[in-house]
Design a protein around this motif. Structure first.
Motif, PDB file in Angstrom:
ATOM      1  N   ALA A 103      19.072  16.455  20.912  1.00 37.89           N
ATOM      2  CA  ALA A 103      18.719  15.609  22.050  1.00 37.89           C
ATOM      3  C   ALA A 103      19.708  15.738  23.206  1.00 37.89           C
ATOM      4  N   SER A 104      20.762  16.499  23.006  1.00 37.47           N
ATOM      5  CA  SER A 104      21.814  16.618  24.003  1.00 37.47           C
ATOM      6  C   SER A 104      21.534  17.756  24.988  1.00 37.47           C
ATOM      7  N   PRO A 105      21.873  17.565  26.270  1.00 36.71           N
ATOM      8  CA  PRO A 105      21.752  18.670  27.224  1.00 36.71           C
ATOM      9  C   PRO A 105      22.798  19.767  26.972  1.00 36.71           C
ATOM     10  N   LEU A 106      23.739  19.497  26.089  1.00 41.61           N
ATOM     11  CA  LEU A 106      24.793  20.470  25.760  1.00 41.61           C
ATOM     12  C   LEU A 106      24.452  21.316  24.535  1.00 41.61           C
ATOM     13  N   PHE A 107      23.215  21.259  24.092  1.00 40.31           N
ATOM     14  CA  PHE A 107      22.797  21.952  22.872  1.00 40.31           C
ATOM     15  C   PHE A 107      23.101  23.448  22.918  1.00 40.31           C
ATOM     16  N   SER A 108      22.887  24.093  24.060  1.00 38.09           N
ATOM     17  CA  SER A 108      23.135  25.545  24.144  1.00 38.09           C
ATOM     18  C   SER A 108      24.619  25.874  23.981  1.00 38.09           C
ATOM     19  N   GLN A 109      25.512  25.063  24.558  1.00 38.51           N
ATOM     20  CA  GLN A 109      26.948  25.292  24.393  1.00 38.51           C
ATOM     21  C   GLN A 109      27.372  25.066  22.944  1.00 38.51           C
ATOM     22  N   VAL A 110      26.801  24.057  22.317  1.00 42.05           N
ATOM     23  CA  VAL A 110      27.141  23.750  20.930  1.00 42.05           C
ATOM     24  C   VAL A 110      26.683  24.884  20.026  1.00 42.05           C
ATOM     25  N   SER A 111      25.512  25.444  20.304  1.00 42.64           N
ATOM     26  CA  SER A 111      24.963  26.534  19.490  1.00 42.64           C
ATOM     27  C   SER A 111      25.746  27.824  19.672  1.00 42.64           C
ATOM     28  N   ALA A 112      26.318  28.039  20.852  1.00 39.44           N
ATOM     29  CA  ALA A 112      27.017  29.291  21.147  1.00 39.44           C
ATOM     30  C   ALA A 112      28.447  29.332  20.607  1.00 39.44           C
ATOM     31  N   ALA A 113      28.995  28.205  20.227  1.00 41.25           N
ATOM     32  CA  ALA A 113      30.395  28.135  19.804  1.00 41.25           C
ATOM     33  C   ALA A 113      30.610  28.782  18.443  1.00 41.25           C
ATOM     34  N   PRO A 114      31.816  29.308  18.204  1.00 40.23           N
ATOM     35  CA  PRO A 114      32.116  29.865  16.876  1.00 40.23           C
ATOM     36  C   PRO A 114      32.108  28.756  15.833  1.00 40.23           C
ATOM     37  N   SER A 115      31.749  29.108  14.614  1.00 42.65           N
ATOM     38  CA  SER A 115      31.613  28.060  13.594  1.00 42.65           C
ATOM     39  C   SER A 115      32.551  28.255  12.408  1.00 42.65           C
ATOM     40  N   ASN A 116      33.659  28.958  12.603  1.00 44.79           N
ATOM     41  CA  ASN A 116      34.611  29.165  11.510  1.00 44.79           C
ATOM     42  C   ASN A 116      35.324  27.885  11.127  1.00 44.79           C
ATOM     43  N   SER A 117      35.805  27.148  12.120  1.00 47.11           N
ATOM     44  CA  SER A 117      36.490  25.886  11.859  1.00 47.11           C
ATOM     45  C   SER A 117      36.310  24.971  13.063  1.00 47.11           C
ATOM     46  N   ALA A 164      24.164   7.937  19.330  1.00 39.97           N
ATOM     47  CA  ALA A 164      24.936   8.886  20.142  1.00 39.97           C
ATOM     48  C   ALA A 164      25.011   8.424  21.593  1.00 39.97           C
ATOM     49  N   ARG A 165      23.900   7.956  22.116  1.00 36.13           N
ATOM     50  CA  ARG A 165      23.875   7.461  23.501  1.00 36.13           C
ATOM     51  C   ARG A 165      24.864   6.294  23.658  1.00 36.13           C
ATOM     52  N   GLY A 166      24.915   5.433  22.670  1.00 36.64           N
ATOM     53  CA  GLY A 166      25.848   4.308  22.710  1.00 36.64           C
ATOM     54  C   GLY A 166      27.301   4.748  22.686  1.00 36.64           C
ATOM     55  N   TRP A 167      27.630   5.747  21.880  1.00 33.97           N
ATOM     56  CA  TRP A 167      29.013   6.241  21.817  1.00 33.97           C
ATOM     57  C   TRP A 167      29.426   6.904  23.122  1.00 33.97           C
ATOM     58  N   VAL A 168      28.546   7.716  23.702  1.00 37.39           N
ATOM     59  CA  VAL A 168      28.859   8.367  24.980  1.00 37.39           C
ATOM     60  C   VAL A 168      29.049   7.306  26.061  1.00 37.39           C
ATOM     61  N   LYS A 169      28.192   6.306  26.066  1.00 36.23           N
ATOM     62  CA  LYS A 169      28.305   5.216  27.042  1.00 36.23           C
ATOM     63  C   LYS A 169      29.627   4.471  26.861  1.00 36.23           C
ATOM     64  N   TYR A 170      30.009   4.217  25.615  1.00 41.89           N
ATOM     65  CA  TYR A 170      31.274   3.530  25.325  1.00 41.89           C
ATOM     66  C   TYR A 170      32.460   4.297  25.893  1.00 41.89           C
ATOM     67  N   VAL A 171      32.477   5.618  25.679  1.00 36.60           N
ATOM     68  CA  VAL A 171      33.595   6.443  26.160  1.00 36.60           C
ATOM     69  C   VAL A 171      33.649   6.424  27.683  1.00 36.60           C
ATOM     70  N   LYS A 172      32.502   6.572  28.333  1.00 36.70           N
ATOM     71  CA  LYS A 172      32.479   6.578  29.800  1.00 36.70           C
ATOM     72  C   LYS A 172      32.872   5.223  30.370  1.00 36.70           C
ATOM     73  N   GLU A 173      32.404   4.140  29.768  1.00 38.56           N
ATOM     74  CA  GLU A 173      32.762   2.810  30.241  1.00 38.56           C
ATOM     75  C   GLU A 173      34.253   2.524  30.028  1.00 38.56           C
ATOM     76  N   SER A 174      34.816   3.026  28.935  1.00 40.79           N
ATOM     77  CA  SER A 174      36.252   2.859  28.698  1.00 40.79           C
ATOM     78  C   SER A 174      37.065   3.534  29.788  1.00 40.79           C
ATOM     79  N   LEU A 175      36.649   4.734  30.167  1.00 36.32           N
ATOM     80  CA  LEU A 175      37.334   5.462  31.234  1.00 36.32           C
ATOM     81  C   LEU A 175      37.194   4.731  32.562  1.00 36.32           C
ATOM     82  N   GLU A 176      35.988   4.290  32.897  1.00 37.97           N
ATOM     83  CA  GLU A 176      35.762   3.561  34.148  1.00 37.97           C
ATOM     84  C   GLU A 176      36.585   2.270  34.195  1.00 37.97           C
ATOM     85  N   TYR A 177      36.639   1.566  33.078  1.00 40.67           N
ATOM     86  CA  TYR A 177      37.410   0.321  33.012  1.00 40.67           C
ATOM     87  C   TYR A 177      38.895   0.594  33.236  1.00 40.67           C
TER      88      TYR A 177
END
Length: 190
Positions: A103-117, A164-177
């Protein structure tokens, strides 16, 4: 026989400890000092930084690590029955995690990353995406970990995308605060 890390050639616990502290980062090809600086300089809640640090160091309690420590007899994933539940599997590949990433717009970046660790993957992201995207990826990884734990320990039905939407919102609101109030201790290096 001669033990090269000590001056007299005899093995000591101290010299073994010193060797373990110095050599693993070189053997893995990862500079853990770079990882440390990257994580602790991110503008995000300290809880997220701590999660990322534990994931990069391999300290998250996944079945692979628990099996290695002789705590659990098998390494298979409790959610999708994959043969091995590693940190990468739990956060990026498992059924609970794939719902978050699909559901993330970052799906292509996540798929392209190495998966060793996880640490290699995180360093790859830091070099190939913007700081905002890296923060979103870190937030979604944290959300995927939360979803995994909720499923395993509470057997609770939930919508992973909403979590996931709630966690992303929490992080952004923490930064804004923190920016609005000028609190530098709330977020590292604001």
């Amino acid at each position: 026989m001669f033990w090269w890390p000590s001056n007299d050639g005899a093995y000591t616990v101290r010299s073994g400890y010193w060797l373990c502290k110095k050599v693993p980062a070189v053997l893995q090809g990862v500079d853990m000092n770079e990882v440390w600086r990257l994580i602790w300089s991110m503008k995000c809640p300290p809880k997220l930084q701590h999660f990322l640090w534990r994931a990069c160091k391999g300290f998250l309690a996944v079945k692979e690590r628990l099996h290695y420590r002789h705590i659990t007899p098998e390494k298979s994933c409790s959610i999708c029955n994959a043969s091995e539940e590693s940190i990468n599997h739990a956060i990026f590949e498992c059924k609970a995690a794939t719902e978050v990433w699909a559901a993330s717009p970052l799906f292509s970046q996540v798929s392209a990353a190495p998966s060793n660790s996880f640490v290699e993957r995180f360093l790859w992201y830091s070099k190939n995406v913007s700081k905002d995207e890296l923060l979103s990826i870190a937030s979604l990884a944290w959300a995927a970990w939360h979803c995994r734990n909720k499923y395993i320990f509470e057997q609770e039905a939930f919508n992973a995308v909403d979590v996931a939407r709630g966690w992303v919102k929490y992080v952004k609101e923490s930064l804004e605060y923190a920016v609005r109030t000028g609190i530098k201790s709330a977020l590292c290096c604001v």
